[in-house]
Motif scaffolding. Structure first.
Motif, PDB file in Angstrom:
ATOM      1  N   VAL A 181      88.127-102.791  22.008  1.00 53.71           N
ATOM      2  CA  VAL A 181      89.303-103.597  21.676  1.00 53.71           C
ATOM      3  C   VAL A 181      88.893-104.980  21.191  1.00 53.71           C
ATOM      4  O   VAL A 181      89.422-105.475  20.187  1.00 53.71           O
ATOM      5  CB  VAL A 181      90.250-103.699  22.886  1.00 53.71           C
ATOM      6  N   VAL A 182      87.944-105.629  21.875  1.00 57.08           N
ATOM      7  CA  VAL A 182      87.508-106.967  21.460  1.00 57.08           C
ATOM      8  C   VAL A 182      86.871-106.910  20.075  1.00 57.08           C
ATOM      9  O   VAL A 182      87.163-107.745  19.210  1.00 57.08           O
ATOM     10  CB  VAL A 182      86.536-107.575  22.486  1.00 57.08           C
ATOM     11  N   ALA A 183      85.994-105.929  19.855  1.00 60.33           N
ATOM     12  CA  ALA A 183      85.351-105.810  18.544  1.00 60.33           C
ATOM     13  C   ALA A 183      86.385-105.509  17.464  1.00 60.33           C
ATOM     14  O   ALA A 183      86.356-106.101  16.370  1.00 60.33           O
ATOM     15  CB  ALA A 183      84.283-104.719  18.578  1.00 60.33           C
ATOM     16  N   GLY A 184      87.318-104.593  17.760  1.00 65.17           N
ATOM     17  CA  GLY A 184      88.361-104.284  16.781  1.00 65.17           C
ATOM     18  C   GLY A 184      89.240-105.476  16.487  1.00 65.17           C
ATOM     19  O   GLY A 184      89.631-105.709  15.333  1.00 65.17           O
ATOM     20  N   TRP A 185      89.551-106.232  17.525  1.00 64.65           N
ATOM     21  CA  TRP A 185      90.379-107.423  17.357  1.00 64.65           C
ATOM     22  C   TRP A 185      89.661-108.463  16.506  1.00 64.65           C
ATOM     23  O   TRP A 185      90.244-109.063  15.603  1.00 64.65           O
ATOM     24  CB  TRP A 185      90.735-107.982  18.723  1.00 64.65           C
ATOM     25  N   MET A 186      88.365-108.670  16.757  1.00 65.91           N
ATOM     26  CA  MET A 186      87.613-109.657  15.993  1.00 65.91           C
ATOM     27  C   MET A 186      87.422-109.211  14.544  1.00 65.91           C
ATOM     28  O   MET A 186      87.447-110.040  13.629  1.00 65.91           O
ATOM     29  CB  MET A 186      86.270-109.931  16.656  1.00 65.91           C
ATOM     30  N   VAL A 187      87.238-107.923  14.329  1.00 65.88           N
ATOM     31  CA  VAL A 187      87.149-107.423  12.954  1.00 65.88           C
ATOM     32  C   VAL A 187      88.448-107.711  12.216  1.00 65.88           C
ATOM     33  O   VAL A 187      88.456-108.161  11.059  1.00 65.88           O
ATOM     34  CB  VAL A 187      86.841-105.911  12.940  1.00 65.88           C
TER      35      VAL A 187
ATOM     36  N   ALA B  79      97.619-102.357  12.104  1.00 59.70           N
ATOM     37  CA  ALA B  79      98.483-101.657  13.059  1.00 59.70           C
ATOM     38  C   ALA B  79      98.786-100.247  12.576  1.00 59.70           C
ATOM     39  O   ALA B  79      98.751 -99.282  13.354  1.00 59.70           O
ATOM     40  CB  ALA B  79      99.780-102.445  13.262  1.00 59.70           C
ATOM     41  N   VAL B  80      99.071-100.113  11.298  1.00 62.14           N
ATOM     42  CA  VAL B  80      99.356 -98.788  10.726  1.00 62.14           C
ATOM     43  C   VAL B  80      98.137 -97.881  10.870  1.00 62.14           C
ATOM     44  O   VAL B  80      98.259 -96.707  11.274  1.00 62.14           O
ATOM     45  CB  VAL B  80      99.764 -98.912   9.246  1.00 62.14           C
ATOM     46  N   VAL B  81      96.958 -98.414  10.579  1.00 58.56           N
ATOM     47  CA  VAL B  81      95.725 -97.614  10.603  1.00 58.56           C
ATOM     48  C   VAL B  81      95.437 -97.081  12.001  1.00 58.56           C
ATOM     49  O   VAL B  81      95.012 -95.921  12.160  1.00 58.56           O
ATOM     50  CB  VAL B  81      94.535 -98.454  10.087  1.00 58.56           C
ATOM     51  N   VAL B  82      95.653 -97.887  13.042  1.00 57.90           N
ATOM     52  CA  VAL B  82      95.301 -97.443  14.395  1.00 57.90           C
ATOM     53  C   VAL B  82      96.439 -96.716  15.104  1.00 57.90           C
ATOM     54  O   VAL B  82      96.187 -95.916  16.017  1.00 57.90           O
ATOM     55  CB  VAL B  82      94.819 -98.631  15.259  1.00 57.90           C
ATOM     56  N   LEU B  83      97.683 -96.974  14.701  1.00 56.37           N
ATOM     57  CA  LEU B  83      98.808 -96.349  15.403  1.00 56.37           C
ATOM     58  C   LEU B  83      99.198 -94.991  14.826  1.00 56.37           C
ATOM     59  O   LEU B  83      99.632 -94.100  15.567  1.00 56.37           O
ATOM     60  CB  LEU B  83     100.028 -97.273  15.379  1.00 56.37           C
TER      61      LEU B  83
ATOM     62  N   ALA C 104      93.146 -96.852  24.100  1.00 60.36           N
ATOM     63  CA  ALA C 104      92.487 -98.023  23.520  1.00 60.36           C
ATOM     64  C   ALA C 104      93.045 -98.325  22.135  1.00 60.36           C
ATOM     65  O   ALA C 104      93.304 -99.491  21.800  1.00 60.36           O
ATOM     66  CB  ALA C 104      90.976 -97.782  23.445  1.00 60.36           C
ATOM     67  N   LEU C 105      93.240 -97.283  21.323  1.00 60.00           N
ATOM     68  CA  LEU C 105      93.824 -97.481  20.000  1.00 60.00           C
ATOM     69  C   LEU C 105      95.244 -98.035  20.103  1.00 60.00           C
ATOM     70  O   LEU C 105      95.639 -98.912  19.329  1.00 60.00           O
ATOM     71  CB  LEU C 105      93.856 -96.153  19.241  1.00 60.00           C
ATOM     72  N   SER C 106      96.006 -97.533  21.061  1.00 62.68           N
ATOM     73  CA  SER C 106      97.388 -97.988  21.230  1.00 62.68           C
ATOM     74  C   SER C 106      97.432 -99.450  21.619  1.00 62.68           C
ATOM     75  O   SER C 106      98.269-100.222  21.123  1.00 62.68           O
ATOM     76  CB  SER C 106      98.097 -97.135  22.287  1.00 62.68           C
ATOM     77  N   PHE C 107      96.549 -99.863  22.528  1.00 54.73           N
ATOM     78  CA  PHE C 107      96.511-101.267  22.937  1.00 54.73           C
ATOM     79  C   PHE C 107      96.084-102.151  21.775  1.00 54.73           C
ATOM     80  O   PHE C 107      96.660-103.223  21.546  1.00 54.73           O
ATOM     81  CB  PHE C 107      95.564-101.448  24.121  1.00 54.73           C
ATOM     82  N   LEU C 108      95.088-101.705  21.017  1.00 48.86           N
ATOM     83  CA  LEU C 108      94.656-102.463  19.843  1.00 48.86           C
ATOM     84  C   LEU C 108      95.780-102.540  18.819  1.00 48.86           C
ATOM     85  O   LEU C 108      96.008-103.591  18.204  1.00 48.86           O
ATOM     86  CB  LEU C 108      93.416-101.812  19.228  1.00 48.86           C
TER      87      LEU C 108
ATOM     88  N   VAL D 202      98.289 -98.245  29.502  1.00 47.20           N
ATOM     89  CA  VAL D 202      97.040 -97.686  30.025  1.00 47.20           C
ATOM     90  C   VAL D 202      95.842 -98.351  29.362  1.00 47.20           C
ATOM     91  O   VAL D 202      94.846 -98.690  30.022  1.00 47.20           O
ATOM     92  CB  VAL D 202      97.006 -96.159  29.810  1.00 47.20           C
ATOM     93  N   GLY D 203      95.939 -98.557  28.048  1.00 43.18           N
ATOM     94  CA  GLY D 203      94.858 -99.236  27.345  1.00 43.18           C
ATOM     95  C   GLY D 203      94.641-100.643  27.861  1.00 43.18           C
ATOM     96  O   GLY D 203      93.493-101.094  28.018  1.00 43.18           O
TER      97      GLY D 203
END
Length: 259
Positions: free
Chosen positions: A49-55, A143-147, A165-169, A249-250
């Motif tokens: 999540v942190v890496a995805g958020w920073m990307v 958001a579209v890509v991960v959801l 994890a994807l849902s939380f991201l 859960v994420g």
């Protein structure tokens, strides 16, 4: 006048930074670990999540810079804004440290604008608005890509932790898009409407811009406002077919230090 102000960015100034490649490597490796159940799943979700958020933060700032380049500010290349290197932005604390802290403290996706655009080089109010809108649009795209994979059921046979994890991201991306579109000084939403305001109004509002992001975070810390806002976030996620329980859960797995 410097050489950087008279030419377009060259290939070196557009080359993707090794820092960004490292972030992608962490994202991919942690995602694989969560997918396969390798190692400590909770910590894997945290890294993912942190890496995805920073990307996404890098892409957010890149979108501002790239749109500014096409709008007329040819200095963004010399400043390193086109390399996706978070350390080259005008204020790494606003763009990366604080947003990560906000995620850890309250699960709120709030990117901070820290790309210095030479606005006097850009002609036309619409171009100025598009430059500000580019960042939140990137968060919406993320958001579209991960959801979509979660909501469409493409991952139903895979590890539920990875879906969480994807849902939380994705929740972070939705909240980032919604918050950054608010017409609050210092946020991109205000940057969208600012070119259309009178000079007197802009001068009056300018002193409050440095405090806009913190003010929004403080307001969101209030329970009722927080409930209203996240109900809206969950409604958007529901549009993609993703339940808020997956994001919950994420979020729980992400805070591995609490359990």
């Amino acid at each position: 006048m410097s050489f950087a102000t008279t030419r377009s960015p060259n290939s070196e100034e557009r080359r993707i930074s090794p820092v960004f490649w490292v972030l992608l490597a962490i994202l991919g490796t942690s995602g694989w670990a969560v997918w396969t159940g390798f190692g400590t799943v909770d910590f894997g979700v945290f890294l993912f999540v942190v890496a995805g958020w920073m990307v996404s933060l890098c892409l957010h700032e890149y979108a501002h810079a790239r749109t500014a380049l096409h709008g007329g500010d040819i200095t963004v290349g010399a400043k390193g804004y086109l390399t996706l290197n978070p350390f080259r932005y005008a204020n790494a604390v606003l763009s990366f440290v604080l947003p990560v802290v906000f995620v850890v403290l309250g699960g709120i996706g709030l990117p901070g604008g820290a790309v210095f655009i030479e606005r006097h080089r850009i002609q036309g109010r619409l171009k100025h608005s598009l430059i500000s809108a580019a960042g939140p649009l990137v968060n919406l795209l993320c958001a579209v890509v991960v959801l979509v994979p979660v909501g469409a059921g493409w991952l139903d046979s895979q590890a539920p932790e990875f879906q969480a994890a994807l849902s939380f991201l994705g929740m972070l991306q939705v909240s980032a898009a919604l918050l950054n579109l608010l017409p609050v000084p210092g946020l991109d939403g205000y940057g969208i409407v600012e070119p259309w305001l009178s000079p007197q109004t802009r001068r009056a509002v300018a002193p409050f811009a440095p405090y806009g992001m913190m003010a929004v975070f403080v307001v969101l810390w209030q329970s009722q406002v927080n409930v209203w806002f996240f109900n809206l976030v969950y409604d958007v996620m529901g549009f993609f077919g993703v339940s808020s329980s997956y994001a919950a859960v994420g979020s729980y797995l992400f805070r591995f230090w609490t359990h």
